[in-house]
Design an enzyme around this catalytic site. Structure first.
Site, mmCIF file in Angstrom:
data_model
loop_
_atom_site.group_PDB
_atom_site.id
_atom_site.type_symbol
_atom_site.label_atom_id
_atom_site.label_comp_id
_atom_site.label_asym_id
_atom_site.label_seq_id
_atom_site.Cartn_x
_atom_site.Cartn_y
_atom_site.Cartn_z
ATOM 1 N N PRO A 114 39.108 42.256 44.121
ATOM 2 C CA PRO A 114 38.850 43.812 44.000
ATOM 3 C C PRO A 114 38.178 45.004 42.607
ATOM 4 O O PRO A 114 38.546 43.450 42.136
ATOM 5 C CB PRO A 114 40.106 44.378 43.182
ATOM 6 C CG PRO A 114 41.077 43.211 43.166
ATOM 7 C CD PRO A 114 40.977 42.308 43.897
ATOM 8 N N GLU A 115 37.617 45.106 42.467
ATOM 9 C CA GLU A 115 36.303 45.174 40.955
ATOM 10 C C GLU A 115 37.027 46.868 40.400
ATOM 11 O O GLU A 115 38.001 47.009 41.173
ATOM 12 C CB GLU A 115 34.758 45.899 41.822
ATOM 13 C CG GLU A 115 34.417 44.736 42.454
ATOM 14 C CD GLU A 115 32.712 44.655 41.866
ATOM 15 O OE1 GLU A 115 32.232 44.833 41.394
ATOM 16 O OE2 GLU A 115 31.940 43.979 42.944
ATOM 17 N N ARG B 179 48.130 34.758 48.352
ATOM 18 C CA ARG B 179 47.373 33.549 47.085
ATOM 19 C C ARG B 179 47.664 33.217 45.897
ATOM 20 O O ARG B 179 47.581 31.950 44.698
ATOM 21 C CB ARG B 179 45.681 33.607 47.211
ATOM 22 C CG ARG B 179 45.601 33.912 48.382
ATOM 23 C CD ARG B 179 44.215 33.922 48.361
ATOM 24 N NE ARG B 179 42.898 35.018 49.320
ATOM 25 C CZ ARG B 179 42.246 35.342 49.379
ATOM 26 N NH1 ARG B 179 41.356 34.587 48.592
ATOM 27 N NH2 ARG B 179 41.839 36.338 50.052
ATOM 28 N N ARG C 145 19.844 40.280 22.940
ATOM 29 C CA ARG C 145 21.148 39.021 23.498
ATOM 30 C C ARG C 145 19.731 37.994 24.343
ATOM 31 O O ARG C 145 19.452 38.872 24.890
ATOM 32 C CB ARG C 145 21.542 38.819 24.673
ATOM 33 C CG ARG C 145 22.983 40.222 23.675
ATOM 34 C CD ARG C 145 23.985 39.444 24.230
ATOM 35 N NE ARG C 145 24.998 39.889 23.713
ATOM 36 C CZ ARG C 145 26.105 40.055 24.123
ATOM 37 N NH1 ARG C 145 26.576 38.918 25.048
ATOM 38 N NH2 ARG C 145 28.017 40.610 23.263
ATOM 39 N N HIS D 107 54.815 37.789 51.927
ATOM 40 C CA HIS D 107 54.106 37.508 50.180
ATOM 41 C C HIS D 107 54.528 38.355 49.138
ATOM 42 O O HIS D 107 53.937 38.446 48.581
ATOM 43 C CB HIS D 107 52.484 36.926 50.293
ATOM 44 C CG HIS D 107 52.203 36.737 51.300
ATOM 45 N ND1 HIS D 107 52.131 35.080 51.582
ATOM 46 C CD2 HIS D 107 51.397 36.884 52.633
ATOM 47 C CE1 HIS D 107 52.179 34.493 52.744
ATOM 48 N NE2 HIS D 107 51.957 35.747 53.501
#
Ligand SMILES: [Zn+2]
Length: 286
Positions: free
Chosen positions: A2-3, A117, A160, A96
């Protein structure tokens, strides 16, 4: 994985369905789900019991539940397939199901952490003075945070010696922009992922940041993006923003701006999707 928009959808669900409720009991069904809680599952359960949960908070992709009357929070790691579900107590356990949190009220629902998972999990951490779990104190604000400092971000880009997509994914510089939204923002800004950040002038950097905000806000408006059929939000609905992506996952399909077939390149163990015509490679990289 997920973002930010997906995590924010989960956060809103938790705010709506869990905030203000007091934990009655916690059942840890798989030790891996609490492995980041170093004192173990029994300690995790004991320290939550009897505490009221505050309003769920988020920074970048990190999500946590403050415990009222303590200086500690429960940090949720969704990992690759983690889900936080609020379910009626009589709903059969998910295959799960890893952690169950029951509440001292008559609402009839419980919080479930489900993770096929088991890369994800829950853990309890002390808060920093800012109210962040201490293990994420180094995570920068995300661009949807009202306190995000645009000027400091532009200055950091100039200083940077890095490339633009690396910078977008650098969680100490800006958090919450994952691989998918980085590709979308770069496509909108017509920037190649390997462009050195020192070559971006301020207007271009501002344009890129604006696109990153737009693409994440658009994803939020439709309930997050789902790239993993395992991902569902707190109410069990999948996001559907992926249908409107312009770059990510579109290898070989025509660029929506110029018609050139989109390309995919391996990039830092992930993929970068881009239009070779709209997003020209910098000379050093070509
Ligand atoms: Zn193009």
């Amino acid at each position: 994985m997920p973002e930010l928009p997906e995590v924010e959808v989960v956060r809103r669900g938790l705010e709506r369905w869990v905030a203000g409720r007091t934990v009655a009991d916690v059942e840890v069904l798989h030790p891996r789900a609490v492995r980041r809680h170093l004192a173990g599952g029994d300690d995790f359960a004991a320290r939550l019991k009897g505490h009221r949960i505050g309003v769920a908070q988020r920074r970048g992709k990190y999500l946590w539940l403050p415990l009222a009357d303590t200086d500690a929070s429960v940090l949720g790691h969704l990992g690759m397939s983690g889900q936080l579900l609020v379910q009626p107590q009589d709903t059969p356990d998910e295959k799960h199901l890893r952690i169950r949190v029951g509440f001292q009220d008559e609402l009839g629902t419980e919080l479930r952490f489900v993770d096929q998972r088991t890369f994800g999990g829950l853990s309890l951490h002390d808060n920093t003075p800012d109210g962040l779990p201490d293990v994420i104190a180094h995570i920068a604000r995300d661009p949807l945070d009202p306190a995000f400092d645009d000027e400091a971000f532009f200055a950091a880009l100039r200083l940077r010696r890095t490339t633009v997509k690396r910078a977008l994914l650098d969680q100490s510089l800006i958090s919450g922009v994952g691989n998918i939204y980085a590709d979308e923002a770069l496509w909108r800004a017509r920037l190649h992922y390997d462009r050195p950040t020192a070559t971006l002038n301020r207007p271009k950097a501002a344009e890129l940041l604006g696109h990153a905000r737009d693409v994440m806000n658009e994803a939020l408006a439709v309930g997050g993006t789902s790239f993993d059929s395992l991902y569902v939000n707190v109410n069990g609905e999948s996001g559907y923003f992926e249908r409107s992506l312009d770059a990510y996952g579109r290898e070989g399909e025509p660029c929506r701006r110029c018609g050139t077939p989109m390309r995919r390149r391996a990039w830092m163990n992930r993929s970068s999707y881009f239009c070779p015509r709209c997003q020209r490679a910098p000379r050093s990289a070509s």
